[in-house]
Scaffold this motif. Structure first.
Motif, PDB file in Angstrom:
ATOM      1  N   ILE A 183      14.210  -2.650 -12.136  1.00 15.93           N
ATOM      2  CA  ILE A 183      13.291  -1.931 -10.879  1.00 15.93           C
ATOM      3  C   ILE A 183      13.080  -2.975  -9.309  1.00 15.93           C
ATOM      4  O   ILE A 183      12.400  -3.724  -9.442  1.00 15.93           O
ATOM      5  N   VAL A 184      12.771  -1.687  -8.313  1.00 17.17           N
ATOM      6  CA  VAL A 184      12.551  -2.772  -6.793  1.00 17.17           C
ATOM      7  C   VAL A 184      11.077  -1.878  -6.293  1.00 17.17           C
ATOM      8  O   VAL A 184      10.882  -0.754  -6.455  1.00 17.17           O
ATOM      9  N   VAL A 185      10.461  -2.646  -6.075  1.00 14.31           N
ATOM     10  CA  VAL A 185       8.784  -2.356  -5.079  1.00 14.31           C
ATOM     11  C   VAL A 185       9.619  -2.553  -3.528  1.00 14.31           C
ATOM     12  O   VAL A 185      10.146  -2.802  -2.699  1.00 14.31           O
ATOM     13  N   TYR A 186       8.617  -1.179  -3.485  1.00 14.35           N
ATOM     14  CA  TYR A 186       9.305  -0.992  -1.904  1.00 14.35           C
ATOM     15  C   TYR A 186       7.511   0.039  -0.971  1.00 14.35           C
ATOM     16  O   TYR A 186       7.437   0.854  -1.606  1.00 14.35           O
ATOM     17  N   GLY A 187       7.967  -0.003   0.242  1.00 16.42           N
ATOM     18  CA  GLY A 187       7.295   1.034   0.841  1.00 16.42           C
ATOM     19  C   GLY A 187       6.381  -0.412   1.850  1.00 16.42           C
ATOM     20  O   GLY A 187       6.937  -1.430   2.293  1.00 16.42           O
ATOM     21  N   PRO A 188       5.372   0.111   2.384  1.00 13.20           N
ATOM     22  CA  PRO A 188       4.435  -0.562   3.258  1.00 13.20           C
ATOM     23  C   PRO A 188       4.213  -2.082   2.981  1.00 13.20           C
ATOM     24  O   PRO A 188       3.171  -1.603   1.786  1.00 13.20           O
ATOM     25  N   VAL A 235       0.501  -1.292   0.039  1.00 13.13           N
ATOM     26  CA  VAL A 235       0.055   0.493  -0.041  1.00 13.13           C
ATOM     27  C   VAL A 235       1.187   1.020  -0.334  1.00 13.13           C
ATOM     28  O   VAL A 235       1.640   1.662   0.356  1.00 13.13           O
ATOM     29  N   ARG A 236       0.383   2.290  -0.938  1.00 13.14           N
ATOM     30  CA  ARG A 236       1.152   2.845  -0.611  1.00 13.14           C
ATOM     31  C   ARG A 236       2.764   3.220  -1.681  1.00 13.14           C
ATOM     32  O   ARG A 236       3.786   3.223  -1.142  1.00 13.14           O
ATOM     33  N   ALA A 237       2.667   1.930  -2.020  1.00 15.83           N
ATOM     34  CA  ALA A 237       4.302   1.654  -2.668  1.00 15.83           C
ATOM     35  C   ALA A 237       5.084   1.974  -3.683  1.00 15.83           C
ATOM     36  O   ALA A 237       4.117   2.959  -5.011  1.00 15.83           O
ATOM     37  N   LYS A 238       5.969   2.468  -3.790  1.00  9.77           N
ATOM     38  CA  LYS A 238       6.494   2.869  -4.708  1.00  9.77           C
ATOM     39  C   LYS A 238       8.340   2.097  -5.619  1.00  9.77           C
ATOM     40  O   LYS A 238       8.042   1.004  -4.649  1.00  9.77           O
TER      41      LYS A 238
END
Length: 248
Positions: free
Chosen positions: A140-145, A130-133
């Protein structure tokens, strides 16, 4: 006397709005010892409790998934498989692949109520970003909560906790005495409802209507949703009824 009664009523009303911190559960000591060194690991005494009822899920929601295909979604990172079957999104682990994310094209969700039904068909680790970046250029790496949805074999039962994916580890582990109920909320071989409220700097979660996380942070103010199939040897996860209500 009247003023005293008004003061007592005001204090009671205020206390109902405060989520009090709890104590580490003795049964969670080994997990505390393992994760307390992580960058994000909270002091148990500083953690807030989610004592709110699950938000109303009956009005104002729009579907994120059309039940037919993956229009308005994109796959990022690994090569685990996402497909549509019988009106559901099915995510399948591919051994040797990094964790893989099926992400919404829309990447500016801010305040919202999100809900979906999930079922782990073949035991494996997963979660909902959620609210990921994303970060990186060549890779490319997905990160966040990430709202954690755990494999049952781990026997830790932190589904509904919040993990900092690729950004420092556990933000909100479910290791308090007060988390005993939520640690039994996720049902094996059944559909489970995950609900997330993001408003301002606070993210709260529920599993099957039972309160889980209450995390406060100013870092992640907007982003996209992402469905994770975690790196590992196995895992098949089903999603349906993916709905969001943006809060204006």
């Amino acid at each position: 006397m009247k003023n005293k009664l008004l003061l007592i009523c005001s204090l009671l009303a205020l206390s109902s709005c405060i989520a009090f911190a709890g104590k580490l559960d003795k049964s969670q000591q080994k997990w505390y010892e393992k994760y307390k060194v992580q960058e994000n690991a909270p002091d148990p005494a500083d953690m807030l409790l989610n004592t709110d009822p699950e938000p109303d899920l009956t009005e104002g929601f729009v579907p994120l998934f059309n039940g037919i295909n993956l229009t308005n979604w994109r796959v990022i990172e690994g090569n685990c498989k996402f497909e549509v079957k019988d009106g559901m999104i099915v995510g399948t682990n591919v051994p040797g692949s990094p964790s893989t994310y099926l992400c919404t094209d829309k990447d500016d969700y801010t305040d919202f109520i999100f809900t979906c039904d999930m079922k782990i068909e073949v035991d494996g680790n997963t979660g909902i970003m959620v609210r990921a970046k994303t970060k990186g250029t060549d890779e490319i790496v997905v990160y966040g909560p990430q709202v954690e949805v755990e494999d049952f074999a781990r026997q830790r039962y932190w589904s509904g906790g919040i993990y900092g994916q690729s950004c420092g580890g556990w933000y909100y582990p479910l290791w308090l005495e007060d988390h005993a109920k939520i640690r039994t909320a996720m049902k094996e071989n059944e559909w489970n409802r995950i609900t997330v409220l993001a408003k301002g700097n606070t993210i709260k979660t529920w599993v099957n209507g039972i309160p889980a996380a209450n995390w406060v942070d100013d870092t992640y103010k907007e982003g996209f949703f992402g469905l994770q199939v975690h790196v590992g040897k196995q895992g098949t996860i089903l999603w349906k009824n993916l709905l969001v209500k943006e809060l204006k």
